[in-house]
Design an enzyme around this catalytic site. Sequence first.
Site, PDB file in Angstrom:
ATOM      1  N   TYR A 285       0.929  -1.439  -0.146  1.00  0.00           N
ATOM      2  CA  TYR A 285       0.024   0.023   0.059  1.00  0.00           C
ATOM      3  C   TYR A 285       1.010   1.172   0.141  1.00  0.00           C
ATOM      4  CZ  TYR A 285      -2.976   3.685   1.742  1.00  0.00           C
ATOM      5  OH  TYR A 285      -3.527   5.044   2.058  1.00  0.00           O
TER       6      TYR A 285
ATOM      7  N   GLU B 210      -3.758   7.441  -3.399  1.00  0.00           N
ATOM      8  CA  GLU B 210      -3.634   6.104  -2.924  1.00  0.00           C
ATOM      9  C   GLU B 210      -3.330   4.994  -4.209  1.00  0.00           C
ATOM     10  OE1 GLU B 210      -6.323   5.314   0.994  1.00  0.00           O
ATOM     11  OE2 GLU B 210      -6.818   3.960  -0.762  1.00  0.00           O
TER      12      GLU B 210
END
Lengths: 323, 385
Positions: B101, B189
């Site tokens: 991530y 993101e």
Amino acid sequence: MSILIDRNTKVIVQGITGRDGAFHTKQMLDYGTKIVAGVTPGRAGEKVEGVPVFNSVKEAKDATGANTSVIYVPSKFAVDAIYEAADAGVDLVVCISEGVPALDMLKVYGYLKGTKTRLLGPNTPGLISPGLSKVGIMPGQIHKKGSIGVVSRSGTLTYEVVYNLTNNGFGQSTCLGIGGDPIVGTGFLDVLELFEKDPQTEAVVLIGEIGGTDEEDAAAYIKKNMTKPVVAFVAGRTAPPGKRMGHAGAIIAGGSGTAAEKIAAFNRAGIKVAESPSEVAILIKTALEKPEKKVKKPAKKVKPIKTQKVKKIKNTVKTKKTI
Amino acid sequence: MKIHEYQARHIFNKYGIPVPAGEVATTPDEAKEIAARIGKPVMIKAQVLVGGRGKAGGIKRAENPDLAKEMASGILGMEIKGLLVKKVLVTECKEIASESYLGVIVDRKIKKPVIMVSSAGGIDIEEVAKINPEKIHRLPVDPIMGLHNFQARNLAYLLYPDRKIANQAVPAIMKLYQVFWENDCSLVEINPLITTPAGELWAIDAKINLDDSGLFRHPELKVLRDLDAEDKAEIEARKKDLSYVKLDGNIGCIVNGAGLAMATMDLVKRYGAEPANFLDIGGSSNPEKVVNAMSIVLKDHNVKAILFNVFGGITRCDDVAQGIVQAVKHLKPNVPIVVRLTGTNEEEARKILEEIHLSTTSSMEEVVKRAIELSGMTQTSMFGG
């Protein structure tokens, strides 16, 4: 005494020739604020409501000895106006403008740390020390001089609470909005610290809303550092997640920033939370009648202190009538 | 403002963050053509502005163009969390060796951008943050200095001990921060950022949230707003410079100021009813705004009563009252209207409203209670005859 502004505060209005700037300059002058200068580049030599206009904040400050500035310029120019005021060495900058990009504010916040300038806002109604000075856009007439400090992330909701306080005989030392944006120059903790030190302030009202964790941090700070009673109100119990509720900062993001979490944090810290804006005055009354927790005196001696306090409030209300 | 994955991918691509080949399709046939052009197995991904698309069946793998068409026809037109899928992204399918991530957010508490990385990528990062917060590494960035190369390097090595992969991750992290900063984002993101068995790094998903206050300097981003994903009344309100959020209750609320509007909604709930909306008419007392506000609230057919809660300061109560009179005349509302006005020119306002037989209350509590009472009466008259 009051916090941040008083009778001697000398104010520069940035954007004084604009519609909002000119209007509020008159309102502030009518309230008794010492507006000593205005700034609009290219308009030096003009006057607005009898206030001289300068081309820059530095010129205005040098000529008048002003220590505070209030910004009414469109949001696109607000960041530049803040830097200009800080660069000129103004102590307190109040940014009324709404819609300043958050990333710009991150830089402003970082920059101001290295200066002596304090920023209130952006997106704030400003602040008022009743009977002494008003720097902002709130209606002056609903306020009364007294001993309650009010700090809020909102505008009209603060007026609602102040109006109820005044009607119930509780005047205010200073009322200020920290601003409805996610990134603001002065936060709850800064203001709580000032109220704790201010001899005029006997109790504090904190008005929070959904979004961020400022209220949770304030709750922890109050529990650890404050001897004066604090009453809280949190707006947005019915706000849905993921939706911005008017203020840029009022959004429940990623499941956090809910009113329930904030109320729980206040409850855990032993801080009373009002169920409605009008209940704030009731809780303040109870808080002031109760003997203060941290005064270590025998119960018998507490009573006279209680009556003394009630008297004080009555006195201040009387004083206000003559203003 | 949120933008779609395919739009965010386009921005990533422009900055040089590696994204697999892919295009957006609005029909199953288009999806087939794109899959044929890619010439490898593809992923078909629903383009809706909510999380949890995979769990909802909105992301599928297709081995060949025919299957791509079939999958796309299943996904197009499906509803995910109340949102209709009108577009699918067709991208080359990559083999996954590891999932990480990588994100950048604005940290409101420390007032800095924060880069977040985690080797536990691919799943809901909010869950990871709750259950295993130690698995997320956070790096605050000085907003004035920006991100230094060494900081990106340290993060890269934290994720990838293999130097060959870390060397690809460093520029990806630098570029992602650049995307964040230069486009006035509130969040960017990549989840997951994957490595392939051959040691390549790819951004498999792309998420960008933009700061509404920054949009004035990004006309190219402003046009990316998906009006289909928003409530029609909310779009109309924004055009009229009103802040409106539709809710499910039946007490319409028209208030000046965001904080007071929220407090009014809360009071409706406290007295046992549900607010139909959040609506802030703002600080100006332009009567036209009041007309627009009432018109928007009246379009919601759940509304059984409308309450006005106005605290006059800079907003003049008589101006708002004029607006209410105009609105009642033009819109002829078929639900009861109750008004609370306090502050500047309150008396004048009361007189204006008396002319159209609207009485006012002076407290917030009263106006809320009265609105709930009257909303009940509408219901009785409707059902009880």
